[in-house]
Design a protein around this motif. Sequence first.
Motif, PDB file in Angstrom:
ATOM      1  N   VAL A   1      -5.386 -13.408   3.316  1.00 44.59           N
ATOM      2  CA  VAL A   1      -6.166 -12.338   3.932  1.00 44.59           C
ATOM      3  C   VAL A   1      -6.547 -11.336   2.846  1.00 44.59           C
ATOM      4  O   VAL A   1      -5.719 -10.973   2.002  1.00 44.59           O
ATOM      5  N   ARG A   2      -7.814 -10.940   2.877  1.00 48.06           N
ATOM      6  CA  ARG A   2      -8.281  -9.921   1.943  1.00 48.06           C
ATOM      7  C   ARG A   2      -8.228  -8.575   2.672  1.00 48.06           C
ATOM      8  O   ARG A   2      -8.690  -8.464   3.806  1.00 48.06           O
ATOM      9  N   VAL A   3      -7.620  -7.582   2.031  1.00 45.06           N
ATOM     10  CA  VAL A   3      -7.385  -6.310   2.724  1.00 45.06           C
ATOM     11  C   VAL A   3      -7.568  -5.167   1.732  1.00 45.06           C
ATOM     12  O   VAL A   3      -7.256  -5.299   0.543  1.00 45.06           O
ATOM     13  N   ASP A   4      -8.117  -4.063   2.236  1.00 46.48           N
ATOM     14  CA  ASP A   4      -8.344  -2.925   1.343  1.00 46.48           C
ATOM     15  C   ASP A   4      -8.244  -1.622   2.135  1.00 46.48           C
ATOM     16  O   ASP A   4      -8.381  -1.606   3.360  1.00 46.48           O
ATOM     17  N   ALA A   5      -7.993  -0.561   1.398  1.00 45.49           N
ATOM     18  CA  ALA A   5      -7.935   0.774   1.999  1.00 45.49           C
ATOM     19  C   ALA A   5      -8.306   1.781   0.914  1.00 45.49           C
ATOM     20  O   ALA A   5      -8.224   1.472  -0.278  1.00 45.49           O
ATOM     21  N   ALA A   6      -8.722   2.970   1.343  1.00 41.55           N
ATOM     22  CA  ALA A   6      -9.064   4.007   0.361  1.00 41.55           C
ATOM     23  C   ALA A   6      -7.818   4.363  -0.463  1.00 41.55           C
ATOM     24  O   ALA A   6      -7.898   4.561  -1.678  1.00 41.55           O
ATOM     25  N   ASP A   7      -6.678   4.387   0.222  1.00 45.58           N
ATOM     26  CA  ASP A   7      -5.418   4.716  -0.459  1.00 45.58           C
ATOM     27  C   ASP A   7      -4.675   3.422  -0.825  1.00 45.58           C
ATOM     28  O   ASP A   7      -3.799   2.961  -0.100  1.00 45.58           O
ATOM     29  N   ARG A   8      -5.077   2.861  -1.935  1.00 48.13           N
ATOM     30  CA  ARG A   8      -4.492   1.562  -2.309  1.00 48.13           C
ATOM     31  C   ARG A   8      -2.992   1.616  -2.605  1.00 48.13           C
ATOM     32  O   ARG A   8      -2.274   0.690  -2.224  1.00 48.13           O
ATOM     33  N   PRO A   9      -2.520   2.654  -3.286  1.00 47.99           N
ATOM     34  CA  PRO A   9      -1.070   2.680  -3.535  1.00 47.99           C
ATOM     35  C   PRO A   9      -0.270   2.657  -2.224  1.00 47.99           C
ATOM     36  O   PRO A   9       0.728   1.939  -2.120  1.00 47.99           O
ATOM     37  N   ALA A  10      -0.738   3.409  -1.229  1.00 48.54           N
ATOM     38  CA  ALA A  10      -0.023   3.435   0.053  1.00 48.54           C
ATOM     39  C   ALA A  10      -0.105   2.072   0.738  1.00 48.54           C
ATOM     40  O   ALA A  10       0.868   1.593   1.319  1.00 48.54           O
ATOM     41  N   LEU A  11      -1.270   1.441   0.646  1.00 49.55           N
ATOM     42  CA  LEU A  11      -1.437   0.111   1.237  1.00 49.55           C
ATOM     43  C   LEU A  11      -0.521  -0.897   0.552  1.00 49.55           C
ATOM     44  O   LEU A  11       0.154  -1.698   1.204  1.00 49.55           O
ATOM     45  N   GLY A  12      -0.490  -0.810  -0.779  1.00 47.52           N
ATOM     46  CA  GLY A  12       0.367  -1.719  -1.552  1.00 47.52           C
ATOM     47  C   GLY A  12       1.822  -1.567  -1.139  1.00 47.52           C
ATOM     48  O   GLY A  12       2.548  -2.553  -0.983  1.00 47.52           O
ATOM     49  N   ALA A  13       2.242  -0.319  -0.900  1.00 50.18           N
ATOM     50  CA  ALA A  13       3.634  -0.070  -0.498  1.00 50.18           C
ATOM     51  C   ALA A  13       3.891  -0.638   0.891  1.00 50.18           C
ATOM     52  O   ALA A  13       4.942  -1.236   1.145  1.00 50.18           O
ATOM     53  N   ALA A  14       2.905  -0.493   1.788  1.00 50.66           N
ATOM     54  CA  ALA A  14       3.074  -0.975   3.165  1.00 50.66           C
ATOM     55  C   ALA A  14       3.168  -2.498   3.215  1.00 50.66           C
ATOM     56  O   ALA A  14       3.793  -3.063   4.103  1.00 50.66           O
ATOM     57  N   LEU A  15       2.520  -3.162   2.251  1.00 51.69           N
ATOM     58  CA  LEU A  15       2.486  -4.626   2.255  1.00 51.69           C
ATOM     59  C   LEU A  15       3.377  -5.216   1.162  1.00 51.69           C
ATOM     60  O   LEU A  15       3.187  -6.357   0.746  1.00 51.69           O
TER      61      LEU A  15
ATOM     62  N   GLY B   1     -10.122  -5.269  -3.416  1.00 52.84           N
ATOM     63  CA  GLY B   1      -8.936  -5.118  -2.589  1.00 52.84           C
ATOM     64  C   GLY B   1      -7.804  -6.067  -2.959  1.00 52.84           C
ATOM     65  O   GLY B   1      -7.787  -6.646  -4.044  1.00 52.84           O
ATOM     66  N   PHE B   2      -6.861  -6.194  -2.023  1.00 54.87           N
ATOM     67  CA  PHE B   2      -5.694  -7.050  -2.228  1.00 54.87           C
ATOM     68  C   PHE B   2      -5.885  -8.401  -1.550  1.00 54.87           C
ATOM     69  O   PHE B   2      -6.553  -8.489  -0.516  1.00 54.87           O
ATOM     70  N   VAL B   3      -5.267  -9.431  -2.120  1.00 60.46           N
ATOM     71  CA  VAL B   3      -5.148 -10.709  -1.422  1.00 60.46           C
ATOM     72  C   VAL B   3      -3.692 -10.839  -0.978  1.00 60.46           C
ATOM     73  O   VAL B   3      -2.777 -10.679  -1.775  1.00 60.46           O
ATOM     74  N   VAL B   4      -3.531 -11.107   0.320  1.00 61.13           N
ATOM     75  CA  VAL B   4      -2.201 -11.130   0.925  1.00 61.13           C
ATOM     76  C   VAL B   4      -1.949 -12.514   1.501  1.00 61.13           C
ATOM     77  O   VAL B   4      -2.845 -13.113   2.106  1.00 61.13           O
ATOM     78  N   THR B   5      -0.754 -13.044   1.307  1.00 60.37           N
ATOM     79  CA  THR B   5      -0.402 -14.305   1.962  1.00 60.37           C
ATOM     80  C   THR B   5       0.873 -14.125   2.764  1.00 60.37           C
ATOM     81  O   THR B   5       1.660 -13.213   2.501  1.00 60.37           O
ATOM     82  N   GLY B   6       1.042 -14.996   3.730  1.00 55.73           N
ATOM     83  CA  GLY B   6       2.283 -15.020   4.516  1.00 55.73           C
ATOM     84  C   GLY B   6       2.309 -14.014   5.650  1.00 55.73           C
ATOM     85  O   GLY B   6       3.299 -13.916   6.361  1.00 55.73           O
ATOM     86  N   LEU B   7       1.236 -13.251   5.829  1.00 54.87           N
ATOM     87  CA  LEU B   7       1.167 -12.314   6.953  1.00 54.87           C
ATOM     88  C   LEU B   7      -0.118 -12.557   7.729  1.00 54.87           C
ATOM     89  O   LEU B   7      -1.184 -12.717   7.138  1.00 54.87           O
ATOM     90  N   GLU B   8       0.011 -12.563   9.055  1.00 51.64           N
ATOM     91  CA  GLU B   8      -1.172 -12.654   9.911  1.00 51.64           C
ATOM     92  C   GLU B   8      -1.951 -11.341   9.818  1.00 51.64           C
ATOM     93  O   GLU B   8      -1.347 -10.284   9.587  1.00 51.64           O
ATOM     94  N   PRO B   9      -3.283 -11.390  10.050  1.00 52.70           N
ATOM     95  CA  PRO B   9      -4.067 -10.149  10.021  1.00 52.70           C
ATOM     96  C   PRO B   9      -3.512  -9.077  10.958  1.00 52.70           C
ATOM     97  O   PRO B   9      -3.465  -7.900  10.591  1.00 52.70           O
ATOM     98  N   GLY B  10      -3.048  -9.500  12.139  1.00 48.14           N
ATOM     99  CA  GLY B  10      -2.507  -8.539  13.100  1.00 48.14           C
ATOM    100  C   GLY B  10      -1.301  -7.801  12.542  1.00 48.14           C
ATOM    101  O   GLY B  10      -1.152  -6.581  12.705  1.00 48.14           O
ATOM    102  N   GLU B  11      -0.432  -8.533  11.883  1.00 51.84           N
ATOM    103  CA  GLU B  11       0.768  -7.952  11.292  1.00 51.84           C
ATOM    104  C   GLU B  11       0.400  -6.987  10.165  1.00 51.84           C
ATOM    105  O   GLU B  11       1.004  -5.916  10.003  1.00 51.84           O
ATOM    106  N   ILE B  12      -0.619  -7.352   9.390  1.00 44.98           N
ATOM    107  CA  ILE B  12      -1.075  -6.480   8.299  1.00 44.98           C
ATOM    108  C   ILE B  12      -1.610  -5.167   8.882  1.00 44.98           C
ATOM    109  O   ILE B  12      -1.263  -4.073   8.404  1.00 44.98           O
ATOM    110  N   GLY B  13      -2.410  -5.297   9.962  1.00 43.22           N
ATOM    111  CA  GLY B  13      -2.976  -4.111  10.605  1.00 43.22           C
ATOM    112  C   GLY B  13      -1.876  -3.196  11.139  1.00 43.22           C
ATOM    113  O   GLY B  13      -1.928  -1.971  10.980  1.00 43.22           O
ATOM    114  N   LEU B  14      -0.853  -3.821  11.736  1.00 39.69           N
ATOM    115  CA  LEU B  14       0.268  -3.057  12.299  1.00 39.69           C
ATOM    116  C   LEU B  14       1.022  -2.302  11.207  1.00 39.69           C
ATOM    117  O   LEU B  14       1.340  -1.112  11.345  1.00 39.69           O
TER     118      LEU B  14
END
Length: 319
Positions: free
Chosen positions: A227-241, A252-265
Amino acid sequence: MVSGAVIEFSHLTKRFGGVAAVDDLSFRVEPGVVTGFLGPNGAGKTTTLRSLLGLVRPTSGSATFDGRPYAQLADPLRVVGTALEASSFHAGRSARDHLRVAAAAAGLPLASADAALVKVGLDSVARRRVGGFSLGMRQRLGLAFALLGDPGVLVLDEPINGLDPEGIRWIRELLRAYAAEGRTVLVSSHLLSEVQQTVDRAVVIARGRIVYQGDLAAMSAGGGARVRVDAADRPALGAALAGAVVAAGADGFVVTGLEPGEIGLRAHRAGVPLTLLAPERDGLEDVFLHLVGADPAAAHAAGGDAVGPSAHGPGEVRR
Ligand SMILES: Nc1ncnc2c1ncn2[C@@H]1O[C@H](COP(=O)(O)OP(=O)(O)OP(=O)(O)O)[C@@H](O)[C@H]1O
Ligand SMILES: [Mg+2]
């Protein structure tokens, strides 16, 4: 329905000098589906197919059609149609003459030559000298030889090489139609993208050994969950994921092992509004490249278990 034979490779090994071009290969090819035999240049595909057709003598192991080696088939051209690497044609002879000679030699009716030319779309140039044929026309002529005896099994080495997009679509439909009639279709390629829409099952080899066999869809199942994911606050996003980010780039970031719903949560809980959340569906090519590079992480990502070299099951990944 036409009855296609089961092709069985059992512990097939072929050494050239000290080097194993094919190393203890075991797999079955069933009728009714298109099986892709995939691997990079030099992986051992042609050597395997030549062993199956009695053109190369295996160092050990066997390759059979319904239990019989090619040399023991009573009527080989009616059982197996083959097109191996760019065949050598006589430049001054017509396509039709080539096929009529082959038909006569095999004890097939001469009319089968014209029927095969129609099947591959070369009937309008049947009387032209082959010397003037394009690469794509030569590929079609090679295929006409394979179809000559109306065989239940097709074994084709890189048949798509050199075809234009229209030609690729044409051969895809032909192979699928043959499989749907109950025939056995085994087709090699060094390019996954070339056969991705054609094959149902895949056998992937690298350096003479099987690294994956099973459904093509299953091969990408794990690899597709990027999943490709991005946010204005990348450091905070990186910490959350934390732990799930496998790559970071300008988009943005490329994320594996998490469903999009879980990433959003997770982002929501961390108070990070997302500006991008996009599953990357087409991870198949990546998985394939990792597999043939024998990257163990990719073997797990492919949705199969990385198992020991002795097990032979559908959908397994071997290293
Ligand atoms: N007759 C031969 N003598 C010596 N080595 C050979 C011979 N035929 C093949 N090899 C070697 O065996 C290995 C496998 O070759 P093979 O042609 O089977 O690969 P391939 O998967 O068909 O590759 P490509 O995608 O390039 O067609 C290569 O390292 C090749 O150099
Ligand atoms: Mg080859």
